[in-house]
Design an enzyme around this catalytic site. Sequence first.
Site, PDB file in Angstrom:
ATOM      1  N   HIS A  17      70.708   7.433 -21.293  1.00  0.00           N
ATOM      2  CA  HIS A  17      69.348   6.817 -21.066  1.00  0.00           C
ATOM      3  C   HIS A  17      69.034   6.569 -19.860  1.00  0.00           C
ATOM      4  CE1 HIS A  17      70.472   4.789 -25.126  1.00  0.00           C
ATOM      5  NE2 HIS A  17      69.997   5.356 -25.454  1.00  0.00           N
ATOM      6  N   LYS A  41      67.676  -0.755 -38.164  1.00  0.00           N
ATOM      7  CA  LYS A  41      69.395  -0.556 -38.070  1.00  0.00           C
ATOM      8  C   LYS A  41      69.669  -2.516 -37.337  1.00  0.00           C
ATOM      9  CE  LYS A  41      68.878   3.326 -35.063  1.00  0.00           C
ATOM     10  NZ  LYS A  41      68.730   4.186 -33.603  1.00  0.00           N
ATOM     11  N   ARG A  90      67.644  15.205 -27.876  1.00  0.00           N
ATOM     12  CA  ARG A  90      69.036  15.706 -27.485  1.00  0.00           C
ATOM     13  C   ARG A  90      69.392  17.073 -27.709  1.00  0.00           C
ATOM     14  NH1 ARG A  90      71.826  10.839 -28.309  1.00  0.00           N
ATOM     15  NH2 ARG A  90      69.354  10.048 -29.938  1.00  0.00           N
ATOM     16  N   SER A 128      74.361   6.105 -28.050  1.00  0.00           N
ATOM     17  CA  SER A 128      74.699   4.762 -27.921  1.00  0.00           C
ATOM     18  C   SER A 128      75.858   4.417 -29.425  1.00  0.00           C
ATOM     19  CB  SER A 128      74.043   2.845 -28.117  1.00  0.00           C
ATOM     20  OG  SER A 128      73.035   3.374 -27.774  1.00  0.00           O
TER      21      SER A 128
HETATM   22  P1  ADP Z   1      66.575   4.658 -31.442  1.00  0.00           P
HETATM   23  O1  ADP Z   1      67.459   4.066 -31.954  1.00  0.00           O
HETATM   24  O2  ADP Z   1      64.668   4.896 -31.593  1.00  0.00           O
HETATM   25  O3  ADP Z   1      66.541   6.513 -31.859  1.00  0.00           O
HETATM   26  P2  ADP Z   1      68.265   4.923 -29.061  1.00  0.00           P
HETATM   27  O4  ADP Z   1      68.478   3.997 -28.292  1.00  0.00           O
HETATM   28  O5  ADP Z   1      68.793   5.269 -29.520  1.00  0.00           O
HETATM   29  O6  ADP Z   1      66.543   4.499 -30.306  1.00  0.00           O
HETATM   30  O7  ADP Z   1      67.558   6.261 -27.994  1.00  0.00           O
HETATM   31  C1  ADP Z   1      65.880   5.801 -27.561  1.00  0.00           C
HETATM   32  C2  ADP Z   1      65.698   7.132 -26.812  1.00  0.00           C
HETATM   33  O8  ADP Z   1      66.406   7.632 -26.212  1.00  0.00           O
HETATM   34  C3  ADP Z   1      65.332   8.174 -27.987  1.00  0.00           C
HETATM   35  O9  ADP Z   1      63.941   9.036 -28.161  1.00  0.00           O
HETATM   36  C4  ADP Z   1      66.437   9.288 -28.208  1.00  0.00           C
HETATM   37  O10 ADP Z   1      66.890  10.174 -28.677  1.00  0.00           O
HETATM   38  C5  ADP Z   1      67.064   9.225 -26.694  1.00  0.00           C
HETATM   39  N1  ADP Z   1      68.215   9.237 -26.194  1.00  0.00           N
HETATM   40  C6  ADP Z   1      69.463   8.492 -26.743  1.00  0.00           C
HETATM   41  N2  ADP Z   1      70.742   8.879 -25.484  1.00  0.00           N
HETATM   42  C7  ADP Z   1      70.303  10.449 -25.132  1.00  0.00           C
HETATM   43  C8  ADP Z   1      70.738  11.104 -24.076  1.00  0.00           C
HETATM   44  N3  ADP Z   1      72.156  11.190 -24.136  1.00  0.00           N
HETATM   45  N4  ADP Z   1      69.881  11.594 -23.633  1.00  0.00           N
HETATM   46  C9  ADP Z   1      68.600  11.658 -22.558  1.00  0.00           C
HETATM   47  N5  ADP Z   1      67.803  11.323 -24.306  1.00  0.00           N
HETATM   48  C10 ADP Z   1      68.876  10.151 -25.204  1.00  0.00           C
END
Ligand code: ADP
Length: 159
Positions: A17, A41, A90, A128
């Site tokens: 992130h 979630k 990703r 995460s």
């Molecule tokens: P959500 O539950 O809304 O998907 P996340 O916190 O899992 O939220 O992720 C927020 C955004 O960041 C999403 O668009 C996700 O695809 C992106 N994201 C998560 N991890 C990574 C990463 N390692 N590299 C790039 N983008 C990421």
Amino acid sequence: MQKAVYTGSFDPITLGHLDIIQRISKVYDEVIILVAHSSQKSSLFSVGDREAMIRQTIGSLKNVRVASHEGLTVDFVKSIGAQVIVRGLRAVVDFEYEMAMAAMNKKLAPEIETVLVFASPDYYYVSSRAIKEIARHGGSLQGLVSEDVAVKLREALKK
Ligand code: ADP
């Protein structure tokens, strides 16, 4: 002034992130990281804790701020006069979900664009969910989350 909203659960924020945040902060005048109150979630951390961990992790990026909002993302984006929703991509598995969400947001607010940013090769495998699993089993979080987040994860999972 081009404002972008990077929205997600951030439960917790990872270095993947952070990489997206650092990169988009160079493209937009202002970046707002929006912590979503998700009803779908179940989260390990409260919204307040997630916001605090984001603030700690991003440090002193001058044009980045953190917010949370209970309700539709597009309503928040409109309320602050932003034009863009940023999401990270990703792998192919992210694509269908992101495409459907972008289409729904377009339907709700045609004036707002969704911009997808490719994950860096260093972080494309970081999520995460995987981080929480590693922490639960005592694995190393080095290079995956900040030191502060690693400590918070261990504390939260001890309970
Ligand atoms: P959500 O539950 O809304 O998907 P996340 O916190 O899992 O939220 O992720 C927020 C955004 O960041 C999403 O668009 C996700 O695809 C992106 N994201 C998560 N991890 C990574 C990463 N390692 N590299 C790039 N983008 C990421």
